[in-house]
Design a protein around this motif. Structure first.
Motif, mmCIF file in Angstrom:
data_model
loop_
_atom_site.group_PDB
_atom_site.id
_atom_site.type_symbol
_atom_site.label_atom_id
_atom_site.label_comp_id
_atom_site.label_asym_id
_atom_site.label_seq_id
_atom_site.Cartn_x
_atom_site.Cartn_y
_atom_site.Cartn_z
ATOM 1 N N PHE A 262 0.804 -1.220 0.000
ATOM 2 C CA PHE A 262 0.000 0.000 0.000
ATOM 3 C C PHE A 262 0.841 1.276 0.000
ATOM 4 O O PHE A 262 0.305 2.368 0.177
ATOM 5 C CB PHE A 262 -0.938 -0.013 1.210
ATOM 6 N N TYR A 263 2.142 1.125 -0.201
ATOM 7 C CA TYR A 263 3.020 2.296 -0.174
ATOM 8 C C TYR A 263 2.642 3.263 -1.298
ATOM 9 O O TYR A 263 2.654 2.909 -2.479
ATOM 10 C CB TYR A 263 4.479 1.855 -0.325
ATOM 11 N N ASP A 264 2.305 4.482 -0.925
ATOM 12 C CA ASP A 264 1.854 5.516 -1.873
ATOM 13 C C ASP A 264 0.660 5.050 -2.695
ATOM 14 O O ASP A 264 0.411 5.556 -3.787
ATOM 15 C CB ASP A 264 2.993 5.937 -2.821
ATOM 16 N N ARG A 265 -0.082 4.087 -2.174
ATOM 17 C CA ARG A 265 -1.224 3.542 -2.903
ATOM 18 C C ARG A 265 -2.433 3.392 -1.997
ATOM 19 O O ARG A 265 -3.218 2.455 -2.121
ATOM 20 C CB ARG A 265 -0.837 2.207 -3.544
ATOM 21 N N GLN A 266 -2.572 4.336 -1.067
ATOM 22 C CA GLN A 266 -3.745 4.398 -0.207
ATOM 23 C C GLN A 266 -4.388 5.767 -0.388
ATOM 24 O O GLN A 266 -3.710 6.783 -0.469
ATOM 25 C CB GLN A 266 -3.366 4.171 1.258
ATOM 26 N N ALA A 267 -5.697 5.778 -0.501
ATOM 27 C CA ALA A 267 -6.438 7.029 -0.641
ATOM 28 C C ALA A 267 -6.967 7.444 0.729
ATOM 29 O O ALA A 267 -7.023 6.639 1.665
ATOM 30 C CB ALA A 267 -7.578 6.843 -1.634
ATOM 31 N N PHE A 268 -7.365 8.710 0.834
ATOM 32 C CA PHE A 268 -7.903 9.246 2.087
ATOM 33 C C PHE A 268 -9.184 10.029 1.815
ATOM 34 O O PHE A 268 -9.254 10.797 0.848
ATOM 35 C CB PHE A 268 -6.888 10.174 2.765
#
Length: 259
Positions: free
Chosen positions: A137-143
């Motif tokens: 999920f590194y730099d691949r998670q949204a908020f």
């Protein structure tokens, strides 16, 4: 009739019945691993061949009570398409309809309030690259910022905007949302994220007592993330290997989800 050999009820297309079985299994797996929240939270699956219809849990049942036949079929406007007295959670419709209608690959949308994911959702950077579980999920998670209980239709636009191209989104101070082409993919993304979040919290607790955390450099984290998402080596799509094994485990212990 034995649950393992049960056929689809008359009037239900075999492809829809198969989708119901797999979605019911997903609910049971989430409950088995303690990532459910009583009668709350929701997982939905698009009805095969119908982009404007999806299956979801009836409001009021625990996840470990869900069966293939108990799932409710609704359209993207929130209309029930089954002859059932069961209601659907308003927040479930708002969240899931938004993602299903905007994302062709969102065959399954999963939302839980699992403890560790909620805990890291309140941290500025969310999940940190502190374990191999987290590297996916590194730099691949949204908020998505908290706006209150998700019952306002105008929040749908921001949910879609914030998710963007990602398959995992932290809903700040609220929970987690995962998107999959199958229930198996959505479930495994939740599983790996929750494991990573638990490990992060344990490491941070140790750091508070004086332990120094070691975080790999950006280049290594990005390499690991690409290995997962580009399916390098013998890595497969999440759920492709794990899901059949989990289904077999359910069938050995409690196949009633197939009813």
């Amino acid at each position: 009739m034995n649950a393992m050999s049960a056929r689809e009820p008359r009037g239900i297309d075999p492809s829809e019945w198969d989708a119901r079985i797999k979605l019911a299994a997903c609910y049971r797996m989430v409950a088995r691993l303690g990532m459910d929240d009583l009668i709350y939270n929701h997982i939905s699956s698009r009805v095969p061949g119908h982009d404007d219809q999806f299956l979801i849990n009836p409001y009021g049942l625990l996840f470990d009570e869900i069966t293939a036949s108990s799932l409710v079929k609704i359209d993207t406007k929130g209309n029930k398409l089954d002859d059932t007295p069961q209601a659907v959670n308003v927040a479930a419709f708002v969240i899931h309809a938004a993602i299903h209608t905007s994302n062709h690959d969102a065959a399954c949308v999963l939302h839980t309030h699992s403890d560790a994911s909620v805990a890291v959702s309140g941290q500025e950077k969310g999940l940190l690259p502190l374990s191999q579980f987290a590297m996916r999920f590194y730099d691949r998670q949204a908020f998505h910022d908290y706006e209150g209980v998700a019952i306002d239709l105008d929040e749908q636009v921001r949910l879609v905007r914030d998710l963007g191209p990602h398959k995992v989104m932290l809903m700040r101070n609220h929970g987690i949302l995962t998107v999959g082409r199958t229930p198996g993919e959505a479930f495994m993304l939740l599983y790996y994220f929750e494991r990573a979040a638990r490990i992060q919290l344990q490491m941070q607790a140790a750091a508070a007592s004086g332990a120094k955390l070691v975080m790999p450099p950006h280049e290594v984290c990005e390499k690991a993330a690409r290995q997962f998402w580009e399916l390098q080596g013998d890595i497969l799509v999440p759920g492709e290997r794990e899901w059949p094994a989990l289904m077999r485990q359910l069938d050995r212990t409690d196949p009633s989800y197939r009813n």
